[in-house]
Structure formats: structure tokens, C-alpha cells
Design a protein around this motif. Structure first.
Motif, PDB file in Angstrom:
ATOM      1  N   ILE A 134       0.832  -1.202   0.000  1.00  0.00           N
ATOM      2  CA  ILE A 134       0.000   0.000   0.000  1.00  0.00           C
ATOM      3  C   ILE A 134       0.867   1.253   0.000  1.00  0.00           C
ATOM      4  N   ARG A 137       2.354   1.938  -3.367  1.00  0.00           N
ATOM      5  CA  ARG A 137       1.433   2.506  -4.355  1.00  0.00           C
ATOM      6  C   ARG A 137       1.068   3.954  -4.056  1.00  0.00           C
ATOM      7  N   GLN A 138       1.375   4.366  -2.853  1.00  0.00           N
ATOM      8  CA  GLN A 138       1.123   5.755  -2.473  1.00  0.00           C
ATOM      9  C   GLN A 138       2.132   6.628  -3.227  1.00  0.00           C
TER      10      GLN A 138
ATOM     11  N   LEU B  89     -15.691   0.266  -0.392  1.00  0.00           N
ATOM     12  CA  LEU B  89     -15.452   1.652   0.029  1.00  0.00           C
ATOM     13  C   LEU B  89     -16.303   2.578  -0.845  1.00  0.00           C
ATOM     14  N   CYS B 103      -9.496  10.631   3.127  1.00  0.00           N
ATOM     15  CA  CYS B 103      -8.531  10.736   2.034  1.00  0.00           C
ATOM     16  C   CYS B 103      -8.384  12.168   1.541  1.00  0.00           C
ATOM     17  N   LYS B 107      -6.378  10.117  -5.881  1.00  0.00           N
ATOM     18  CA  LYS B 107      -5.639   9.560  -7.036  1.00  0.00           C
ATOM     19  C   LYS B 107      -4.464   8.697  -6.605  1.00  0.00           C
ATOM     20  N   ASN B 108      -3.824   9.082  -5.509  1.00  0.00           N
ATOM     21  CA  ASN B 108      -2.635   8.370  -5.086  1.00  0.00           C
ATOM     22  C   ASN B 108      -2.845   7.516  -3.846  1.00  0.00           C
ATOM     23  N   CYS B 109      -4.086   7.197  -3.552  1.00  0.00           N
ATOM     24  CA  CYS B 109      -4.362   6.428  -2.348  1.00  0.00           C
ATOM     25  C   CYS B 109      -4.117   4.937  -2.577  1.00  0.00           C
ATOM     26  N   GLY B 110      -3.160   4.404  -1.855  1.00  0.00           N
ATOM     27  CA  GLY B 110      -2.816   3.001  -2.024  1.00  0.00           C
ATOM     28  C   GLY B 110      -3.915   2.070  -1.547  1.00  0.00           C
ATOM     29  N   ILE B 111      -4.675   2.515  -0.580  1.00  0.00           N
ATOM     30  CA  ILE B 111      -5.782   1.709  -0.066  1.00  0.00           C
ATOM     31  C   ILE B 111      -6.858   1.594  -1.141  1.00  0.00           C
ATOM     32  N   ASP B 113      -6.620   1.783  -4.326  1.00  0.00           N
ATOM     33  CA  ASP B 113      -6.208   0.897  -5.417  1.00  0.00           C
ATOM     34  C   ASP B 113      -6.611  -0.546  -5.154  1.00  0.00           C
ATOM     35  N   VAL B 114      -6.385  -0.991  -3.933  1.00  0.00           N
ATOM     36  CA  VAL B 114      -6.711  -2.374  -3.584  1.00  0.00           C
ATOM     37  C   VAL B 114      -8.194  -2.632  -3.797  1.00  0.00           C
ATOM     38  N   PHE B 115      -9.008  -1.693  -3.325  1.00  0.00           N
ATOM     39  CA  PHE B 115     -10.449  -1.937  -3.362  1.00  0.00           C
ATOM     40  C   PHE B 115     -11.053  -1.719  -4.740  1.00  0.00           C
ATOM     41  N   GLY B 117      -9.482  -2.980  -7.261  1.00  0.00           N
ATOM     42  CA  GLY B 117      -9.247  -4.335  -7.753  1.00  0.00           C
ATOM     43  C   GLY B 117     -10.318  -5.304  -7.281  1.00  0.00           C
TER      44      GLY B 117
END
Lengths: 144, 144
Positions: A134, A137-138, B89, B103, B107-111, B113-115, B117
DNA sequence: GCGTAGTCTACTAATTCTATAGACAAAATG
DNA sequence: CATTTTGTCTATAGAATTAGTAGACTACGC
């Protein structure tokens, strides 16, 4: 949908992962920076501590810090701890299984099959998503 | 987890799909066979009717029946109707999007991105899962 | 010993989910 | 056209879950 509790937990953990091996961080600090009600956060961090994900230090200069390496804490585990089952039906949950009241023949339930598929894909992604991933990816982001 | 409402809806629809083009089925009949409180079921069927998934006929010999072909009704649509967002989310929901309070930089939130997917995989499976598919997988089972 | 900071138990408030009641409307039938 | 059957609709009650708060207690460091 994730509960607020779970979202708070994830944000707090990411915050602590960014400060891995930099000493304890106050609850107060995390609460303010991540906009989480302090008392609620206390309960959450305590649970994460009991699950051996965090450690804490009392007294002056105390606070919480990540116990494991960021790559060893994934979202699957966090979500199970905070919200319980990840599956969409109790009868397909691996950790919180319960038979469906309405189903007579679980083995041949066409509905169940679908949700087994959803569960497997979800768990695959969530178990690959650890705190290190995570953070990686930030992208350019400079979190306060 | 799916709400009971949503589970009831799916079971009722599968039941009606099994009786596709065999005339209207009483609420009472569905309620008894699928063990769903009748009054609750009424509200559910009404919603499905307003969504043009079911049609109804009043008076003697009336009831509900599937309006579309079983292969044109998928779980994605049913779940959105009954429970709202499918995503975990609000900030990754396609149909019920809301920004995450916490947040700053979506755009750059790594969390996030996961969700995204998780959402994509979930929607893929749920949109492929229509009533015809579910019936097909109901292997040897003889549902009452 | 004093101040700091986490621990723990017990609540309260708010929200959402589940279920029910009852009056109303339309269709079928004789 | 009256009666019976069955769906329509609004309103609300009850239960369960989630979110948030209070306050006393414990350990640590200086």
C-alpha cells in the motif's frame, strides 16, 4: 461496505507503517492526523495490539508502533479482525462459517457457487495487499 | 455480508426463474416455500417489479412472474437494488460514489487501489451470474 | 511522587435492518 | 355490480449493530 472501525484501523496502520522503526507514536497524534475520534481509536489499537500486530509503550514517550514488518500485515487479516467475515454469505465464509437457513442442499446450491468465486478472488487480492504494498502505491503523495 | 432482504430477493427470483413462463405465482406460495416472512417479501417483490424485473397480476389467479428472460437478470443488478453499493469503500463505488472523508489525495491512495481491484473482480463475477446460470448449476437438486 | 500515556469496563447515542399492520386498489367471477 | 382474491402502498415498531464517550485504573519515566 467496510465499517468505519475497519477504515480507521487501516488508516492508522498505514500511518504507523510509514513510521516503522521510528519509535512509538501517540494515539493523540494518529487521531489528529487521520481524523479519527481518539477514544474510538484507542479501542481499535488495543485490538490490533492483542492480535500482535502492534506493540505499545506506556508512560512518557510512549505510544503504539508496528510490531511486525509492514509486508507481514495484510488487509485480509485486518478486515477479519475488525469486521469479521469477508465473504458475502455466511455459508461460504472460511473463518465464520454458518449454514444458510434457507438452503437445504448446500452442495448443489447455485447461489453459493457464485459467492465462493467472489470470496476466492477477494481473499486473493486482500491477502496480497500488505502495508508495504500500500505504501509503495502511495505514489508521489506526501502524507502529513 | 448480504442483507436478508437481498438473500430473500435472490431466492425468490431463482424460484420464479424455475417457473418462468408458467404463469403468475402467489406471494404466499413463494413465502412459504422459501421461508420468507410474507409481508417482508411483498415489499421486496414490489421493488423488483418497479425495477422491471418482475411483473404482477392482480385478482384471482394473480401473482408475480419474471418479466425478463432468466439470462437477463444478474446478481449485480439485484444486489445493487437491494443493498446499494457493492464496493467495499464509497470512494470506489461506481453507482454510489462518495469521496472518503479521510482521504486527501484520492488519485494516489494506495488503499483505494486495492479496493478498486476487489470491486472489479466482484462485479465481473456477479454480472456473469444470471438466474439461468444459477439454475444450471443447481445440479441434480430437486427444489420444491 | 508526579505527569504522561496506554488499558479496560461500561455505557449511550445513532443508524440500519427486519418485520408487521392496516387501509386501499385492481382484477376475476358469477 | 357485489364479492372474493391478490397485489399496492404508507407508516411504524422492534431488534440488532455500529459509532462514539466517560471515567477509573495501571504502568512507565523522570
Amino acid at each position: 461496505m467496510l465499517s468505519k472501525k475497519c477504515k480507521y484501523a487501516i488508516h492508522a496502520l498505514v500511518y504507523l507503517a510509514e513510521r516503522y522503526q521510528q519509535g512509538p507514536v501517540h494515539i493523540q497524534d494518529i487521531a489528529e492526523q487521520q481524523h479519527i475520534p481518539k477514544k474510538f481509536l484507542e479501542a481499535i489499537l488495543l485490538e490490533l495490539r492483542n492480535a500482535k500486530i502492534l506493540h505499545s509503550k506506556k508512560g512518557k514517550g510512549g505510544g503504539y508502533y508496528l510490531y511486525r514488518k509492514p509486508e507481514d500485515v495484510n488487509l485480509m487479516e485486518i478486515m477479519r479482525l475488525m469486521d469479521g467475515a469477508i465473504a458475502m454469505l455466511p455459508c461460504v465464509s472460511l473463518n465464520y462459517y454458518e449454514p444458510c437457513e434457507e438452503c437445504r442442499d448446500e452442495k448443489n446450491c447455485g447461489i453459493r457457487d457464485v459467492f465462493i468465486g467472489v470470496r476466492d478472488e477477494t481473499l486473493r487480492i486482500l491477502s496480497e495487499s500488505n502495508l508495504a504494498e500500500i505504501l509503495k502505491r502511495q505514489k508521489g503523495e506526501r502524507r502529513v
